[in-house]
Design a protein around this motif. Structure first.
Motif, short mmCIF file in Angstrom:
data_model
loop_
_atom_site.label_atom_id
_atom_site.label_comp_id
_atom_site.label_asym_id
_atom_site.label_seq_id
_atom_site.Cartn_x
_atom_site.Cartn_y
_atom_site.Cartn_z
N GLY A 1 0.81 -1.09 0.01
CA GLY A 1 0.16 -0.04 0.01
C GLY A 1 1.00 1.30 -0.16
O GLY A 1 0.36 2.32 -0.18
N LYS A 2 2.26 1.18 0.20
CA LYS A 2 3.11 2.42 0.60
C LYS A 2 3.65 2.67 -0.86
O LYS A 2 3.68 1.73 -1.80
N ASN A 3 3.89 3.83 -0.99
CA ASN A 3 4.94 3.98 -2.11
C ASN A 3 6.38 4.18 -2.19
O ASN A 3 7.04 4.01 -0.97
N CYS A 4 6.93 4.03 -3.21
CA CYS A 4 8.55 3.89 -3.23
C CYS A 4 9.03 4.37 -4.41
O CYS A 4 8.42 4.64 -5.56
N THR A 5 10.20 4.95 -4.55
CA THR A 5 11.01 5.78 -5.66
C THR A 5 12.39 4.85 -5.79
O THR A 5 13.12 4.85 -4.73
N LEU A 6 12.67 4.60 -6.74
CA LEU A 6 13.98 3.93 -7.26
C LEU A 6 14.64 4.99 -8.05
O LEU A 6 14.05 5.50 -8.92
N GLN A 7 15.96 5.05 -7.91
CA GLN A 7 16.84 5.83 -8.75
C GLN A 7 17.89 5.17 -9.76
O GLN A 7 18.35 4.00 -9.55
N SER B 1 3.91 6.97 -17.61
CA SER B 1 3.31 6.23 -17.00
C SER B 1 2.88 4.85 -17.38
O SER B 1 2.50 4.83 -18.61
N ASN B 2 2.68 3.74 -16.44
CA ASN B 2 2.43 2.59 -16.74
C ASN B 2 1.54 1.96 -15.79
O ASN B 2 2.27 1.48 -14.79
N GLY B 3 0.13 2.38 -15.53
CA GLY B 3 -0.37 1.80 -14.45
C GLY B 3 0.03 2.71 -13.11
O GLY B 3 0.15 3.71 -13.13
N ARG B 4 0.64 2.09 -12.27
CA ARG B 4 0.83 2.41 -10.86
C ARG B 4 2.46 2.67 -10.87
O ARG B 4 3.09 3.03 -9.78
N TYR B 5 3.13 2.55 -12.34
CA TYR B 5 4.39 2.75 -12.26
C TYR B 5 4.50 4.13 -13.21
O TYR B 5 4.08 4.24 -13.83
N THR B 6 5.23 5.12 -12.39
CA THR B 6 5.67 6.31 -13.23
C THR B 6 7.29 6.47 -13.40
O THR B 6 7.90 6.52 -12.16
N ALA B 7 7.77 6.57 -14.52
CA ALA B 7 9.03 6.88 -14.66
C ALA B 7 9.44 8.36 -14.94
O ALA B 7 8.71 8.95 -15.65
N THR B 8 10.44 8.82 -14.56
CA THR B 8 11.03 10.50 -14.89
C THR B 8 12.24 10.13 -15.46
O THR B 8 13.22 9.37 -15.20
N SER C 1 17.13 9.22 -13.68
CA SER C 1 15.92 8.65 -13.82
C SER C 1 15.54 7.98 -12.53
O SER C 1 16.17 7.58 -11.73
N SER C 2 14.11 8.05 -12.45
CA SER C 2 13.53 7.66 -11.49
C SER C 2 12.35 6.69 -11.85
O SER C 2 11.58 6.95 -12.67
N LEU C 3 11.83 5.78 -10.87
CA LEU C 3 10.75 4.90 -11.25
C LEU C 3 10.03 5.02 -9.92
O LEU C 3 10.55 4.46 -8.68
N HIS C 4 8.91 5.36 -9.94
CA HIS C 4 7.94 5.45 -8.77
C HIS C 4 6.68 4.58 -8.80
O HIS C 4 6.31 4.29 -9.57
N ILE C 5 6.68 3.82 -7.76
CA ILE C 5 5.61 2.73 -7.56
C ILE C 5 4.56 3.18 -6.49
O ILE C 5 5.12 3.48 -5.39
N THR C 6 3.34 3.43 -6.90
CA THR C 6 2.38 3.72 -6.23
C THR C 6 1.44 2.67 -5.61
O THR C 6 1.13 1.75 -6.29
N ALA C 7 1.15 2.97 -4.36
CA ALA C 7 0.20 1.97 -3.75
C ALA C 7 0.70 0.63 -3.99
O ALA C 7 -0.01 -0.24 -4.72
N SER C 8 1.72 0.12 -3.66
CA SER C 8 2.49 -0.96 -3.85
C SER C 8 1.63 -2.24 -3.57
O SER C 8 0.95 -2.33 -2.44
#
Lengths: 111, 117
Positions: free
Chosen positions: A16-22, A58-65, A73-80
């Motif tokens: 349910g938590k979010n996270c960001t990968l670098q 974005s691809n669903g709950r995945y958002t890349a910057t 670049s980062s990858l954010h996962i929402t509502a894991s």
């Protein structure tokens, strides 16, 4: 030397938590940056592909910057979800199609 | 949904033996690739193949390695005389040729785990 560096190496998050990968890269020349999800013992599956002119995708709950100026670049996962447990790999493509892989961030989602 | 398939899923061989890893790419794809992943390490590019010839190969892909598209559907990787350090997961991938090679999404197979004893 052309490199793709990822951080953190691993992380544990609650469902349910979010996270960001670098991801930082020094690959040149650069064509595009991809994020892949790799389940244990399986082949990588593409999540996003971004060219140097794209800042976010974005691809669903995945958002890349992507910041092509700073080569980050980062990858954010929402509502894991539990099914998000996998290795997430940052990959940079040369203009001729060869892919340079990062070592991946191992994500574990716990109930 | 079309997918890349690989056989066998696991291959055990003795050092010095020849192995052939097989892949069936997605049917309308024209670019083919082999990658390897040593346990616990990152995925490494081995070779790309287009129009029945090698497009690019890495320094890993030495004379012990060869690739072939023996018919219209299979794509094979042969290791002539396996070494202990060849033990790894080998992934085949394929992509279309519609948007330029660097932009096409590469679809990966499930991999063949090669164990050299």
């Amino acid at each position: 030397k052309n490199q793709v560096e990822q951080s953190p190496q691993s992380l544990i998050i609650l469902e349910g938590k979010n996270c960001t990968l670098q991801c930082n890269y020094t690959v040149s020349p650069f064509s595009n940056l991809r994020w892949y999800k790799q389940d244990t013992g399986r082949g990588p599956v593409s999540l996003t592909i971004m060219t140097f002119s794209e800042n976010t995708k974005s691809n669903g709950r995945y958002t890349a910057t992507l910041d092509a100026d700073t080569k980050q670049s980062s990858l954010h996962i929402t509502a894991s979800q539990l099914s998000d447990s996998a290795s997430y790999i940052c990959v940079v493509s040369y203009p001729w199609g060869k892919l340079q892989f990062g070592a991946g961030t191992q994500v574990v989602v716990t109930p | 949904e079309p997918e890349v398939t690989q056989t066998p899923s696991h291959q055990v061989t003795q050092m010095g033996q020849e192995v052939i890893l097989r892949c069936v790419p997605i049917s309308n794809h024209l670019y083919f690739y082999w990658y390897r992943q040593i346990l616990g390490q990152k995925v490494e590019f081995l070779v790309s193949f287009y129009n029945n010839e090698i497009s690019e190969k890495s320094e890993i892909f030495d004379d012990q390695f060869s690739v072939e598209r023996p018919d219209g559907s299979n794509f094979t990787l042969k290791i002539r005389s396996t070494k202990l350090e060849d033990s790894a997961m080998y992934f085949c991938a394929s992509s279309e040729a519609t948007s330029g090679i660097s932009y096409n999404e590469q679809f990966f197979g499930p991999g063949t785990r090669l164990t050299v004893l």
